[in-house]
Design a protein around this motif. Sequence first.
Motif, mmCIF file in Angstrom:
data_model
loop_
_atom_site.group_PDB
_atom_site.id
_atom_site.type_symbol
_atom_site.label_atom_id
_atom_site.label_comp_id
_atom_site.label_asym_id
_atom_site.label_seq_id
_atom_site.Cartn_x
_atom_site.Cartn_y
_atom_site.Cartn_z
ATOM 1 N N GLU A 72 47.255 37.845 58.052
ATOM 2 C CA GLU A 72 47.296 37.834 56.665
ATOM 3 C C GLU A 72 45.721 36.580 56.076
ATOM 4 O OE1 GLU A 72 51.873 36.259 54.660
ATOM 5 O OE2 GLU A 72 50.075 34.059 54.892
ATOM 6 N N ILE A 84 39.472 40.347 49.552
ATOM 7 C CA ILE A 84 39.358 41.079 48.247
ATOM 8 C C ILE A 84 38.909 39.960 48.092
ATOM 9 C CG2 ILE A 84 39.504 41.652 46.540
ATOM 10 C CD1 ILE A 84 41.840 43.386 47.734
ATOM 11 N N LEU A 85 39.156 38.591 47.852
ATOM 12 C CA LEU A 85 38.805 37.116 47.439
ATOM 13 C C LEU A 85 37.502 37.258 47.897
ATOM 14 C CD1 LEU A 85 41.944 35.589 47.149
ATOM 15 C CD2 LEU A 85 40.440 35.501 45.559
ATOM 16 N N ILE A 114 34.712 39.836 47.222
ATOM 17 C CA ILE A 114 34.077 39.545 45.276
ATOM 18 C C ILE A 114 33.459 38.205 45.164
ATOM 19 C CG2 ILE A 114 35.006 38.315 42.870
ATOM 20 C CD1 ILE A 114 35.412 41.753 43.517
ATOM 21 N N LEU A 168 29.982 37.156 43.666
ATOM 22 C CA LEU A 168 30.310 36.602 42.573
ATOM 23 C C LEU A 168 28.713 35.201 42.542
ATOM 24 C CD1 LEU A 168 33.515 36.969 40.531
ATOM 25 C CD2 LEU A 168 30.706 37.489 40.316
ATOM 26 N N PHE A 207 31.557 40.749 34.686
ATOM 27 C CA PHE A 207 32.285 40.245 34.972
ATOM 28 C C PHE A 207 33.155 39.415 35.144
ATOM 29 C CE2 PHE A 207 33.353 35.217 34.934
ATOM 30 C CZ PHE A 207 32.912 34.977 36.246
ATOM 31 N N MET A 229 35.293 42.638 37.835
ATOM 32 C CA MET A 229 35.485 42.168 38.763
ATOM 33 C C MET A 229 36.037 41.393 38.818
ATOM 34 S SD MET A 229 30.799 41.654 39.855
ATOM 35 C CE MET A 229 31.727 41.397 42.202
ATOM 36 N N THR A 230 36.822 39.681 37.887
ATOM 37 C CA THR A 230 36.816 38.881 38.666
ATOM 38 C C THR A 230 38.474 38.973 37.849
ATOM 39 O OG1 THR A 230 36.534 38.272 36.233
ATOM 40 C CG2 THR A 230 35.173 37.532 37.644
ATOM 41 N N THR A 279 40.467 40.770 40.498
ATOM 42 C CA THR A 279 40.564 39.795 41.851
ATOM 43 C C THR A 279 41.995 38.455 41.419
ATOM 44 O OG1 THR A 279 38.091 40.478 41.910
ATOM 45 C CG2 THR A 279 39.127 38.831 43.188
ATOM 46 N N HIS A 325 45.099 40.236 41.561
ATOM 47 C CA HIS A 325 45.621 40.210 43.022
ATOM 48 C C HIS A 325 45.653 39.138 43.898
ATOM 49 C CE1 HIS A 325 44.691 41.326 47.727
ATOM 50 N NE2 HIS A 325 43.767 40.255 47.371
ATOM 51 N N ALA A 326 45.107 38.034 44.303
ATOM 52 C CA ALA A 326 44.794 36.753 44.822
ATOM 53 C C ALA A 326 46.716 36.192 44.237
ATOM 54 C CB ALA A 326 44.429 35.636 43.671
ATOM 55 N N GLN A 338 49.430 38.289 45.911
ATOM 56 C CA GLN A 338 49.178 37.709 47.099
ATOM 57 C C GLN A 338 49.741 36.699 47.450
ATOM 58 O OE1 GLN A 338 45.469 37.157 48.807
ATOM 59 N NE2 GLN A 338 45.732 38.360 50.203
ATOM 60 N N ARG A 349 53.512 35.819 49.048
ATOM 61 C CA ARG A 349 53.081 35.113 50.669
ATOM 62 C C ARG A 349 54.277 34.027 50.733
ATOM 63 N NH1 ARG A 349 47.385 32.881 51.677
ATOM 64 N NH2 ARG A 349 47.559 34.583 52.515
#
Lengths: 368, 109
Positions: free
Chosen positions: A198, A204-205, A208, A212, B71, B74-75, B78, B81-82, B85, B89
């Motif tokens: 996992e 990805i995190l 990025i 950044l 910006f 990109m963020t 993400t 996605h976070a 995820q 989980r």
Amino acid sequence: MTETAVFAVNLALLAMLLVTAVGILKLYNLFAVVMVSGMYSLLCAAFFVLMDAVDVAFTEAAVGAGLSTVLMLAALALTRPNRKDGDHKALNIPAKIVTFVVGLLLFWISMDFPGFGDPLAPVNQHLAPQFLTEGPEKTTVPNVVTVVLASYRGYDTLGETVVVFTAAVSVLCLLGVLRGNAPVRSKTTEADEEEFQEFNSQIILRVITKYLTPFILLFALYVQFHGDYGPGGGFQAGVIFAAGLILYGMVYGIDRLRDVVGQKHRVPLRLAGLGVLLYAGVGVASLMLGGNFLDYNVLAEDPRQGQHLGILLVEFGVGLTVTNVMILVFLTLAGRGYRDGVTSGPMSLSAELQDVEDLQNEKEAKPS
Amino acid sequence: MQDFLAVLFIALGVLSLIISAIGVLRFPDFYTRLHAASIGDTLAAALILLGLAVAAGWSLVAAKLIFVLLFLFMTSPTASHALAQTAWRDGIRPEKGTGLVKSFKSKKR
């Protein structure tokens, strides 16, 4: 037309503020409360923008909506996520009456206030015109807010910086990072290997964040040194710089952040004090050169250059202190998670997974 | 032309914001809602910023807006996605059709 539009936006913002405030009162899950209070801060920042107070809005957005939310989440991870059922009953009837009456009184008082931006209002009669006309001329700094903050009200800002510093000292005293809570390496099992898979999916995190972070730090420096010309300054820049590093720490694990700031937080501990010292030192230097405390006129041949230099140095001191205090507070709160092998903090997962990664590396190294 | 483009982009942005808001309210489970919300996060914000940049013309303001756009580009994905995820989980699983089918069926009746 524009006045109606501004009124409509004001009304909408106020309504949303009210909804978020009630939400904060009514919600039971404290994580949700933290997120909603972040929204509240963002709405406040929008209000400040409407009032043309961009510097304040900037601070509110960076501190209130940004970093304090993260710090609150880190603190929450150390406590329980829900509040008790009985907490609502603590609001008894006399308290409600008192609150209601005080609210009414405040509302009644606000009826006597002069209108917003009224040129005849007392605030706009005495010192404000002097600040606005004199400020940029005497200091060669075009942003009047910075001039007022760092020069006219230099003592006040020194006090604020010391308050921020004191906050860090209090957190350190209470949570005791000085004892050096080194991470306890836990034993790895097969279940950890699954977690390692996992961990890989966090790619990805990680990517990025890697891209950044330098830009966030660069932007913080821009805000720091552009504060003389546009909205910005030490407080905002400090928070943004700290946010960049904290983001790095959250994604890559707190140990990596410790590698940056030094074990036992050596670097931020010293730099936080250095910022206050720099600020006060500018004051002492101006005393030595024959002026008053924090009277920047004497710092250079030309008093206007002196003012500019003084403001720059003082803002840098503020930025240093704020950055390092924020990093210290975050590390103290988040680092407690895996103290004495207790793995309940927000960062414990990545720390454990870091261990798994180390183990993998060892395994790979053995056959050769 | 410039005004027309700016208005067009901003209108499209507002439209996708409305669509995403409806999606967040109407979709049955976490993942579909997140899918709707991320439209507002990324597409709507990008379109509105693009419209504002066009309205500003060739200037420093436009450049700054483009930076904000990059910006966000990109963020925001993400962040989505976070979120997804973490939810996965945490054991949240998509409702396989049930919620969605139910709500459509109840509409038809």
